[in-house]
Design a protein around this motif. Structure first.
Motif, PDB file in Angstrom:
ATOM      1  N   LEU A  58     -28.477 -17.232 -11.667  1.00 45.63           N
ATOM      2  CA  LEU A  58     -29.138 -18.564 -11.363  1.00 45.63           C
ATOM      3  C   LEU A  58     -29.632 -18.550  -9.752  1.00 45.63           C
ATOM      4  O   LEU A  58     -30.404 -19.487  -9.433  1.00 45.63           O
ATOM      5  N   ILE A  59     -28.669 -17.945  -9.232  1.00 38.80           N
ATOM      6  CA  ILE A  59     -28.899 -17.859  -7.703  1.00 38.80           C
ATOM      7  C   ILE A  59     -30.318 -17.360  -7.428  1.00 38.80           C
ATOM      8  O   ILE A  59     -31.051 -17.612  -6.694  1.00 38.80           O
ATOM      9  N   ARG A  60     -30.663 -16.062  -8.088  1.00 41.06           N
ATOM     10  CA  ARG A  60     -31.965 -15.437  -8.143  1.00 41.06           C
ATOM     11  C   ARG A  60     -32.884 -16.272  -8.777  1.00 41.06           C
ATOM     12  O   ARG A  60     -34.053 -16.447  -8.101  1.00 41.06           O
ATOM     13  N   GLU A  61     -32.769 -17.173  -9.800  1.00 43.10           N
ATOM     14  CA  GLU A  61     -33.871 -18.010 -10.503  1.00 43.10           C
ATOM     15  C   GLU A  61     -34.329 -18.761  -9.386  1.00 43.10           C
ATOM     16  O   GLU A  61     -35.470 -19.113  -9.299  1.00 43.10           O
ATOM     17  N   HIS A  62     -33.228 -19.379  -8.705  1.00 42.45           N
ATOM     18  CA  HIS A  62     -33.852 -20.456  -7.693  1.00 42.45           C
ATOM     19  C   HIS A  62     -33.980 -20.151  -6.309  1.00 42.45           C
ATOM     20  O   HIS A  62     -34.098 -20.695  -5.519  1.00 42.45           O
ATOM     21  N   GLU A  63     -34.046 -18.532  -6.015  1.00 40.91           N
ATOM     22  CA  GLU A  63     -34.205 -17.781  -4.826  1.00 40.91           C
ATOM     23  C   GLU A  63     -33.339 -18.333  -3.637  1.00 40.91           C
ATOM     24  O   GLU A  63     -33.866 -18.805  -2.648  1.00 40.91           O
ATOM     25  N   HIS A  97     -20.514 -16.789 -16.048  1.00 44.26           N
ATOM     26  CA  HIS A  97     -21.326 -17.124 -17.269  1.00 44.26           C
ATOM     27  C   HIS A  97     -22.903 -17.206 -17.406  1.00 44.26           C
ATOM     28  O   HIS A  97     -23.470 -17.566 -18.068  1.00 44.26           O
ATOM     29  N   ALA A  98     -23.389 -16.946 -15.925  1.00 42.53           N
ATOM     30  CA  ALA A  98     -25.158 -16.927 -15.749  1.00 42.53           C
ATOM     31  C   ALA A  98     -25.370 -15.612 -15.600  1.00 42.53           C
ATOM     32  O   ALA A  98     -26.525 -15.282 -15.907  1.00 42.53           O
ATOM     33  N   SER A  99     -24.556 -14.679 -15.205  1.00 44.09           N
ATOM     34  CA  SER A  99     -24.891 -13.199 -14.985  1.00 44.09           C
ATOM     35  C   SER A  99     -25.196 -12.634 -16.474  1.00 44.09           C
ATOM     36  O   SER A  99     -24.510 -12.666 -17.307  1.00 44.09           O
ATOM     37  N   GLY A 100     -26.382 -11.998 -16.672  1.00 39.85           N
ATOM     38  CA  GLY A 100     -27.044 -11.515 -17.946  1.00 39.85           C
ATOM     39  C   GLY A 100     -27.716 -12.491 -18.705  1.00 39.85           C
ATOM     40  O   GLY A 100     -28.365 -12.381 -19.713  1.00 39.85           O
ATOM     41  N   THR A 101     -27.432 -13.855 -18.524  1.00 36.33           N
ATOM     42  CA  THR A 101     -27.961 -14.768 -19.487  1.00 36.33           C
ATOM     43  C   THR A 101     -28.824 -15.668 -18.900  1.00 36.33           C
ATOM     44  O   THR A 101     -29.859 -16.489 -19.673  1.00 36.33           O
ATOM     45  N   PHE A 102     -29.169 -15.955 -17.343  1.00 39.09           N
ATOM     46  CA  PHE A 102     -30.049 -16.537 -16.845  1.00 39.09           C
ATOM     47  C   PHE A 102     -30.994 -15.820 -15.715  1.00 39.09           C
ATOM     48  O   PHE A 102     -30.224 -14.666 -15.212  1.00 39.09           O
ATOM     49  N   GLY A 103     -31.932 -15.933 -15.148  1.00 35.95           N
ATOM     50  CA  GLY A 103     -32.600 -15.348 -14.106  1.00 35.95           C
ATOM     51  C   GLY A 103     -33.512 -14.092 -14.484  1.00 35.95           C
ATOM     52  O   GLY A 103     -33.186 -13.584 -15.640  1.00 35.95           O
ATOM     53  N   ILE A 159     -25.194 -26.902 -15.541  1.00 37.30           N
ATOM     54  CA  ILE A 159     -25.699 -26.105 -14.630  1.00 37.30           C
ATOM     55  C   ILE A 159     -25.450 -27.041 -13.273  1.00 37.30           C
ATOM     56  O   ILE A 159     -25.801 -28.115 -13.287  1.00 37.30           O
ATOM     57  N   ALA A 160     -25.020 -26.069 -12.367  1.00 35.23           N
ATOM     58  CA  ALA A 160     -24.742 -26.752 -11.096  1.00 35.23           C
ATOM     59  C   ALA A 160     -26.113 -27.020 -10.256  1.00 35.23           C
ATOM     60  O   ALA A 160     -26.924 -26.229 -10.490  1.00 35.23           O
ATOM     61  N   PRO A 161     -26.069 -28.363  -9.410  1.00 37.12           N
ATOM     62  CA  PRO A 161     -27.392 -28.490  -8.645  1.00 37.12           C
ATOM     63  C   PRO A 161     -27.375 -27.356  -7.558  1.00 37.12           C
ATOM     64  O   PRO A 161     -26.889 -27.889  -6.250  1.00 37.12           O
ATOM     65  N   LEU A 162     -27.440 -26.186  -7.907  1.00 32.34           N
ATOM     66  CA  LEU A 162     -27.407 -25.268  -6.827  1.00 32.34           C
ATOM     67  C   LEU A 162     -28.127 -25.329  -5.578  1.00 32.34           C
ATOM     68  O   LEU A 162     -27.839 -25.180  -4.152  1.00 32.34           O
ATOM     69  N   THR A 163     -29.503 -25.973  -5.940  1.00 29.38           N
ATOM     70  CA  THR A 163     -30.553 -25.995  -4.483  1.00 29.38           C
ATOM     71  C   THR A 163     -29.899 -27.024  -3.627  1.00 29.38           C
ATOM     72  O   THR A 163     -29.927 -26.877  -2.478  1.00 29.38           O
TER      73      THR A 163
END
Ligand SMILES: Cc1ncc(COP(=O)(O)O)c(C=O)c1O
Length: 399
Positions: free
Chosen positions: A232-237, A220-226, A197-201
């Motif tokens: 993950l963009i949404r998970e990390h707001e 690979h994160a669409s459908g599987t995270f968040g 997972i990339a350090p998106l923040t």
């Protein structure tokens, strides 16, 4: 007539005699590729009557045969026929394209979304619209080939930074400061071959500090995270810190097609300049219908991604405890580092004989010397399947 064919065969073989040495060289390096036909799709399939655990499918949520999704695909097929019959800017845009874009935008937390023919086309269409000849693109060392091809097509200067390393990115941003140009950072949220997972923040903060645009490939994160599988963009707001969120309908969405989510004004720019959008036929109705069906499923079963990640965690810890190198994987994609190309293929073949499909991934898909097995856990794999597979995989790799 026969004589003419014989002549042209001869000319052709002279014209194509450069091909054989290239293929021979690839074979000598253990890099020759072949495309086999498989009788079924999904994480658990039957081949010649034998049940096989398929760890090479990207149907992460096991939705390719979901009855609601198939009904939605059929409904669109019955209503509109097999094709959109024109490009999006001519008469190819159907109400279901617009409906899908509205729902994707909402789900991803952006103003707008735009659907492309594939994830590859979404990247190749979007990146050259964001950066051109005088601009700079900062790309993680391991971004997908479609992003690299897009960078080449853009004509922008391509600057690579060490994988998932914000300090390296910061140095690069300082080394290549803004002048009169645009700067774009590109990365993936879940890396396709490493599953990390990339350090998106941190990356988003650097983009803001340095006035750079940020595009994140969430294939690979669409459908599987968040929340609801929104990524993950949404998970990390981070919706407000990201310029473009890219996704595909070909992995957890189990179908075909790609998309981006962005601001309304950027969508307008892409409609006017993204060549992969403008000069291609609109994705077919059944494919769009299926994607709408997937979105219904994600909405009504928001925990699918959570269950997938829990199963992947326990599978990974079995492999890890046995001493296998799964790199920094933290997702449903679990690599097992082998190194040597031929060894990776031999292990993959051995596992295949034992009813396990574990794809051997070799250069140029991964860096030289890092051939690996790439395992995708899907919801078709039950916990006892994963325990059974782990035993066979551990034995095959250790041998
Ligand atoms: C990270 C990433 N981006 C983009 C793509 C391209 O998506 P598609 O297969 O839908 O063209 C892939 C697929 O392999 C991928 O792994």
């Amino acid at each position: 007539m026969l004589h003419r064919f014989a002549d042209s065969d001869k000319v052709l073989s002279m014209r194509e005699n450069w091909i054989r040495p290239l293929l021979n060289e690839a074979r000598a390096q253990g890099l020759e590729r072949t495309a086999h036909a498989y009788p079924e799709t999904g994480g658990k399939i039957k081949i010649d009557g034998q049940e096989v655990l398929n760890f090479a499918s990207n149907d992460y949520l096991d939705l390719a045969h979901h009855c609601h999704v198939m009904d939605c695909a059929r409904k669109a097929l019955d209503q509109y026929g097999i094709g959109s019959t024109a490009s999006r800017l001519v008469t190819g845009t159907l109400p279901i394209h617009e409906e899908l874009e509205e729902r994707l935008a909402k789900e991803k937390g952006f103003e707008a979304a735009l659907v492309f023919g594939s994830g590859y086309m979404a990247n190749v269409g979007t990146i050259p619209a964001l950066a051109g000849r005088n601009d700079i693109i900062f790309a993680d060392k391991l971004v997908h080939a479609s992003m690299i091809d897009a960078c080449k097509l853009s004509g922008a200067k391509l600057v690579r930074f060490a994988h998932n390393d914000p300090t390296a990115l910061k140095k690069r941003l300082e080394q290549f400061p803004a002048t009169n140009n645009r700067r774009l950072i590109i990365t993936e949220s879940i890396f396709s071959m490493d599953g990390d997972i990339a350090p998106l923040t941190e990356i988003a903060a650097l983009a803001a500090q340095h006035g750079a645009m940020l595009m994140i490939d969430e294939a690979h994160a669409s459908g599987t995270f968040g929340p609801h599988g929104s990524g993950l963009i949404r998970e990390h707001e981070l919706e407000n810190s990201v310029t473009v969120s890219m996704g595909t309908m070909s992995k957890a969405f189990a179908g075909y097609g790609g998309f981006i989510a962005c601001s309304e004004i950027l969508r307008n720019l892409l409609i006017n300049s993204a060549r992969a959008f403008i000069y291609a036929t609109a994705p077919p109705p059944s494919v769009i219908g299926a994607a709408l069906g997937i979105m219904d499923v994600l909405e009504s079963s928001p925990r699918l991604g959570v269950i997938l990640q829990a199963n992947a965690d326990s599978f990974r810890s079995l492999l890890h405890t046995a001493g296998l190198d799964t790199l920094q994987s933290q997702s449903q994609i679990i690599p097992i580092m082998i190194g040597d190309n031929e060894k990776a293929v031999a292990i993959s073949n051995k596992l295949r004989e034992q009813g396990i499909i574990a794809a051997a991934i070799r250069p140029p898909t991964v860096p030289i010397g890092s051939a690996r097995l790439r395992l995708s856990v899907t919801l078709a794999h039950h916990i006892d399947d994963l325990e059974y597979a782990a035993k066979l995989i551990i034995a095959a790799v250790k041998k």
